[in-house]
Design an enzyme around this catalytic site. Structure first.
Site, PDB file in Angstrom:
ATOM      1  N   HIS A   1      -4.176   1.984 -35.422  1.00 40.78           N
ATOM      2  CA  HIS A   1      -4.407   1.281 -36.678  1.00 40.78           C
ATOM      3  C   HIS A   1      -5.687   0.476 -36.649  1.00 40.78           C
ATOM      4  CE1 HIS A   1      -0.425   2.098 -38.384  1.00 40.78           C
ATOM      5  NE2 HIS A   1       0.046   1.950 -37.164  1.00 40.78           N
TER       6      HIS A   1
ATOM      7  N   SER B   1       5.245  -1.543 -34.599  1.00 34.85           N
ATOM      8  CA  SER B   1       3.891  -1.277 -35.097  1.00 34.85           C
ATOM      9  C   SER B   1       3.159  -2.603 -35.299  1.00 34.85           C
ATOM     10  CB  SER B   1       3.986  -0.528 -36.417  1.00 34.85           C
ATOM     11  OG  SER B   1       2.702  -0.233 -36.893  1.00 34.85           O
TER      12      SER B   1
ATOM     13  N   GLU C   1      11.652   2.075 -14.672  1.00 36.00           N
ATOM     14  CA  GLU C   1      11.952   2.734 -15.943  1.00 36.00           C
ATOM     15  C   GLU C   1      13.399   3.222 -15.923  1.00 36.00           C
ATOM     16  OE1 GLU C   1      10.742   3.347 -19.062  1.00 36.00           O
ATOM     17  OE2 GLU C   1      12.631   4.465 -19.272  1.00 36.00           O
TER      18      GLU C   1
ATOM     19  N   ILE D   1       7.702  -5.337 -29.667  1.00 41.45           N
ATOM     20  CA  ILE D   1       6.457  -4.606 -29.886  1.00 41.45           C
ATOM     21  C   ILE D   1       6.727  -3.377 -30.752  1.00 41.45           C
ATOM     22  CG2 ILE D   1       4.380  -3.673 -28.816  1.00 41.45           C
ATOM     23  CD1 ILE D   1       4.939  -6.541 -27.976  1.00 41.45           C
TER      24      ILE D   1
ATOM     25  N   CYS E   1       4.708  29.781 -23.176  1.00 43.34           N
ATOM     26  CA  CYS E   1       5.010  29.388 -24.557  1.00 43.34           C
ATOM     27  C   CYS E   1       4.060  30.132 -25.468  1.00 43.34           C
ATOM     28  CB  CYS E   1       4.854  27.883 -24.735  1.00 43.34           C
ATOM     29  SG  CYS E   1       4.830  27.361 -26.467  1.00 43.34           S
TER      30      CYS E   1
ATOM     31  N   VAL F   1      17.666  -1.784 -15.027  1.00 37.98           N
ATOM     32  CA  VAL F   1      17.842  -3.135 -14.473  1.00 37.98           C
ATOM     33  C   VAL F   1      19.164  -3.708 -14.977  1.00 37.98           C
ATOM     34  CG1 VAL F   1      16.933  -5.489 -14.484  1.00 37.98           C
ATOM     35  CG2 VAL F   1      15.370  -3.553 -14.271  1.00 37.98           C
TER      36      VAL F   1
END
Lengths: 311, 121, 485
Positions: C51, C346, C33, C344, C409, C174
């Site tokens: 969806h 929706s 990542e 990729i 919080c 990468v």
């Protein structure tokens, strides 16, 4: 503290103060600048010193119980409170309840400033806490949005701590803070002060890099061809306070949607009998002396309410 | 010559009209109280400001201890004062009102005073 | 150097779904990542909608994988302890002349296998969506639409994948892919991947799920036949007090390239309005605009007239990684071993579990032996959130661990314990804490809790407070410390 002391003075002996922080005094502890107590004590005090006066008075009355690091998570219309502390879960019922929960600050999103969402955007209160309580400097080249007192005070604080305040940007025609603060915070340090201006865009992906600024007319509409940029690494948002009344709203108290304060004819009273609000969560005051006077009235009202109930 | 000042002694912020001759204040108007008069003279002849800041604590229950000068100091000394304050460190319990530096910056009668009590942990 | 069977590039919702699926098998799998934490790319701007599959062409990968993904997502969410809520969706029309389009959408959805789809009229709408404009005359109702927290899903999937042996390397951009060398007809070659931090990884297969940068990664491998054209979407979050302004997800009739401006229910409770759809050039431009705000407000007011700009408490922008009409999911025969999972947009979140299965199928086709592990930890313990539990449970856990009573919080009721747990599970930044715990996501936007969170992060990750960032290097919060301890 003022409400508790006043309730005590007026005959209430069973009092508990619930404070969510680890010390008493609330926001005053981070307001290290002078200007407090001119009316109430006839002295010029800093925030912590003003708070100390009340803490001292409180220490004279050991019957007033104080519970720190206590966070109220639930309130019902029957004045049943649930609060959490490290290591404990508590539920208590109050015969009378005084809310002194103060305010939170309006955020950048509430004033719809377009642009990116980098690091370096702070509310004035957060920056104040970082610098004055934690000793952390969050910015070196700062643009301040909003010329209310908090914004002006922080302008001076940043300069004193070695940062450069590039500008104070105010959308209204004149400063929203006290004139004395314009003098001793902005004029003293030759900080460029732009009234009738607003930020039209925040730039920077990881950290703030610059802001675009435009002039606005009396209807706050952008005036064409007035855009300029200011390079900076931080933006301080000081555009107003919102009373924190979500707890009493949870309990069913009627709240004015515009001011976020309770709707009721009587001073400090709410639509729930025996539930009072005082200080900045009742009305946003300019000086803390007014907050203390108001809170004393609330303490007295609570005491009177309890006396009536006993009859 | 005439100069307009905003008094900073209290939140009222009176606008003062000051008549100046040979760098000395001759006449003051616009003030509601005597503090305004004193302020006008001071501001024209020897401008001073109260200074508040914080001092690092070590081994105490507070990380930063608020401090203040007990009286206004010359405006021109403010940054020098900040430099000195940044060098200080408080390592023992102190009470609000305690003097941590006497004759601060060599200014007679000016002390740096603690504004919030703290204790060793 | 270790040779992995599969390296997945990109830890967004697609990459982590594939990682989790692959973790069932005896394979050496790793995820690389670019950002400091997973989900910091496209996935963090996701609206969280699962969806039903409407509005997709019946022959499209998007359509097929969406319908399949919708079914699979429920099971996965349950296994991982992610809350999934089926709220249903309504595609609303205001004009009689739009009814034929609505009917066509219904027919296409039925061809795809979208279940229980029906057209409802004014009466139904009045009863089930009381705040909907009276000018709405009909809607296509798809009950299988759902909502969940997209980033919580990513974190929970990647955590489960790691628990099952997948390695995850963050801050590994990468920058070079050296192709596999075939050494003889029997031996299989491998790729050598070099990252920005000069690390090298060897792998037999690469799955490219790099979102906005999938085209750049594909190019590194030698496949240059598609381009990711970012399409910006601005979204505006409303106050939680408006949670029940709608009961279903509300859609207008779809526009040419997008589903239009929606009124979304989020798993956190705050309604969200948007997104806009604006073609962009800059893959890093996440700025919101006045124009975007105006467009969204005027579009949603048509459906729910009572929504006003005063309700908006937060806003952000995301970039859709659009690469043409459909998903690009294929093995690149020109570069054996390289699998593209690109474009990729929706319904990517919904399709993710089905995309993962498709990726596995592609690997099988290429001759990879997917042997099931004897022990696969299918479930993970649900993350504890104080704000989600009844007080009786709160009382119990505070007794067990006092840190749960230490509230950091205030707006979202998040304890110090939850924040420390999030750090244990991989949070390194303020945003990472926010996405995992909701601390800083409330009405004060971190004004009260940021100091404390900075301190907890510094203490628990043993770093100086000046190195704590909002979302990775360059976004440090503290520029200087007054005291040197």
């Amino acid at each position: 503290m003022a409400a508790a002391l006043s309730a005590y003075k007026n005959g209430v002996k069973d009092i508990l103060i619930l404070e969510r922080d680890e010390y008493l005094g609330g926001i005053l502890n981070q307001c290290i600048h002078p200007g407090f107590g001119i009316d109430y004590f006839k002295e010029i005090l800093t925030g912590p010193e003003y708070a100390r006066r009340f803490i001292n008075k409180l220490e004279q009355v050991p019957r007033i119980e104080v519970s720190l690091r206590s966070f109220v998570v639930d309130l019902t219309k029957d004045k049943v409170l649930t609060f959490l502390k490290p290591g404990s879960f508590n539920r208590i019922k109050a015969k009378a309840l005084i809310m002194a929960t103060g305010c939170r600050e309006k955020t950048r999103e509430m004033v719809h400033i377009p642009g990116t969402r980098p690091a370096g955007i702070f509310s004035a209160g957060l920056a104040q806490k970082m610098i004055n309580i934690e000793g952390l400097i969050p910015g070196k080249k700062v643009v301040i949005v909003g010329s209310g007192d908090i914004g002006l005070i922080m302008a001076r604080r940043f300069v004193l701590e070695g940062a450069q305040v590039k500008a104070v940007i105010e959308i209204q025609k004149q400063s929203q803070g006290l004139l004395r603060n314009v003098v001793q915070c902005v004029q003293d340090y030759n900080i460029p002060f732009f009234c009738q201006h607003k930020i039209s865009k925040i730039h920077g992906n990881s950290r703030v890099e610059k802001v675009s600024v435009v002039k606005v007319d009396k209807n706050f509409k952008t005036v064409a061809n007035t855009e300029f940029e200011i390079e900076c690494d931080s933006i301080l948002i000081s555009v107003g306070l919102i009373p924190e009344n979500e707890l009493i709203e949870m309990a069913g108290v009627k709240i004015d949607k515009n001011t976020n304060t309770p709707v009721y004819k009587g001073l400090n009273k709410t639509s729930i009998k025996g539930l009072f609000v005082c200080g900045n969560s009742y009305k946003v005051y300019d000086i803390v002396d007014s907050v203390s006077s108001d809170s004393e009235k609330a303490g007295q009202s609570a005491a009177e309410y309890l006396k009536r109930g006993k009859k | 010559m005439n100069k307009t000042l905003t008094c900073i002694e209290c939140p009222k912020g009176c606008i003062l009209l000051v008549k100046i001759q040979h760098e000395k204040v001759k006449e003051i108007s616009g003030n509601i109280c005597s503090k305004g008069k004193a302020y006008a003279v001071s501001e024209i002849e020897h401008p001073c400001r109260m200074l508040t800041s914080t001092v690092c604590g070590k081994g105490l229950n507070l990380r930063m201890i608020p401090v203040k000068t007990n009286a206004p100091i010359p405006k021109s000394d403010i940054f020098k004062a900040m430099k000195e304050i940044k060098k200080l460190k408080i390592r023992k319990s102190v009470c609000a009102g305690d003097i941590i530096v006497r004759n601060f910056l060599g200014l007679k009668g000016i002390n740096l005073v603690v504004a919030r009590s703290c204790s060793r942990i | 150097m270790k040779i992995y069977d599969v390296i997945i590039i990109g830890a967004g919702v697609v990459g982590t779904a594939i990682a989790r699926e692959l973790s069932r098998y005896e394979l050496k799998t790793a995820v690389l990542e670019k950002e400091i934490e997973p989900a910091f790319g496209v996935s963090k701007s996701n609206s969280g909608i699962i969806h039903p599959g409407t509005q997709n062409h019946c022959n499209s990968l998007k359509g097929r994988l969406c319908v399949e993904g919708n079914k699979l997502m429920r099971g996965i969410a349950h296994e991982l302890g992610v809350d999934f809520k089926e709220v249903g969706e309504l595609i609303v029309v205001f004009n009689k002349k739009d009814i034929p389009r609505l009917i066509k959408l219904k027919e296409e959805a039925e061809k795809l296998g979208v279940p229980k789809i029906q057209i409802v009229g004014r009466g139904w709408l009045k009863e089930h969506e009381p705040n909907l404009s009276k000018k709405a005359i009909a809607a296509l109702y798809a009950p299988t639409a759902g909502i969940l927290s997209p980033y919580r899903l990513v974190y929970d999937m990647i955590e489960n994948a790691q628990n099952n042996g997948v390695e995850v390397y963050a801050q590994q951009e990468v920058i070079q892919i050296k192709p596999s060398k075939i050494r003889g007809s029997k031996k299989q070659g491998y790729f050598e991947i070099i990252t920005s931090s000069k690390r090298k990884f060897k792998t037999k297969y690469i799955i490219n799920s790099a979102g906005l940068f999938a085209d750049d990664i594909s190019k590194l491998a030698g496949i240059d036949d598609f381009k990711i054209k970012p399409r910006k979407g601005e979204e505006f979050i409303l106050d939680k007090k408006k949670e029940h302004i709608t009961n279903h997800l509300l859609f207008p009739l779809p526009a040419k390239k997008s589903k239009g401006v929606l009124i979304i229910k989020t798993s956190a409770g705050n309604p969200m309005i948007g997104p806009t759809a604006c073609d962009c050039v800059d893959k890093y431009d996440l700025s919101t605009t006045d124009a975007g705000l105006k467009k969204v407000l005027s579009s949603v007011k048509r459906m729910i007239p009572s929504i006003s700009h005063k309700d908006i408490i937060a806003y952000f922008a995301g970039l859709r990684p659009a690469a043409g009409e459909d998903f690009i999911i294929r093995h690149e025969d020109k570069v054996p071993g390289f699998i593209n999972v690109a474009g990729i947009q929706s319904p990517g979140l919904t399709a993710a579990p089905a995309i993962a299965l498709m990726a596995c199928a592609i690997l099988r086709q290429q001759g990879v032996n997917l042997k099931k592990k004897k022990i696969f930890h299918k479930t993970r313990e649900k993350t504890t959130h104080l704000f989600e539990m009844p007080f009786s449970h709160t009382e119990k856990i505070i007794k067990e661990d006092p840190d749960y009573g230490d509230i950091v919080c205030r707006c979202e009721m998040v304890s110090a314990k939850e924040i420390k747990e999030a750090i244990k599970r991989g949070a390194k930044t303020l945003d990472g804490i926010k996405f995992r715990t909701r601390a800083q996501a409330g009405r004060c936007h971190g004004s009260f809790c940021t100091c404390r969170i900075l301190k907890i992060l510094a203490e628990n990750s043993k770093r100086p407070i000046t190195q704590i960032t909002k979302k990775g290097a360059g976004s440090e919060i503290v520029l200087e410390k007054r005291c040197n301890d």
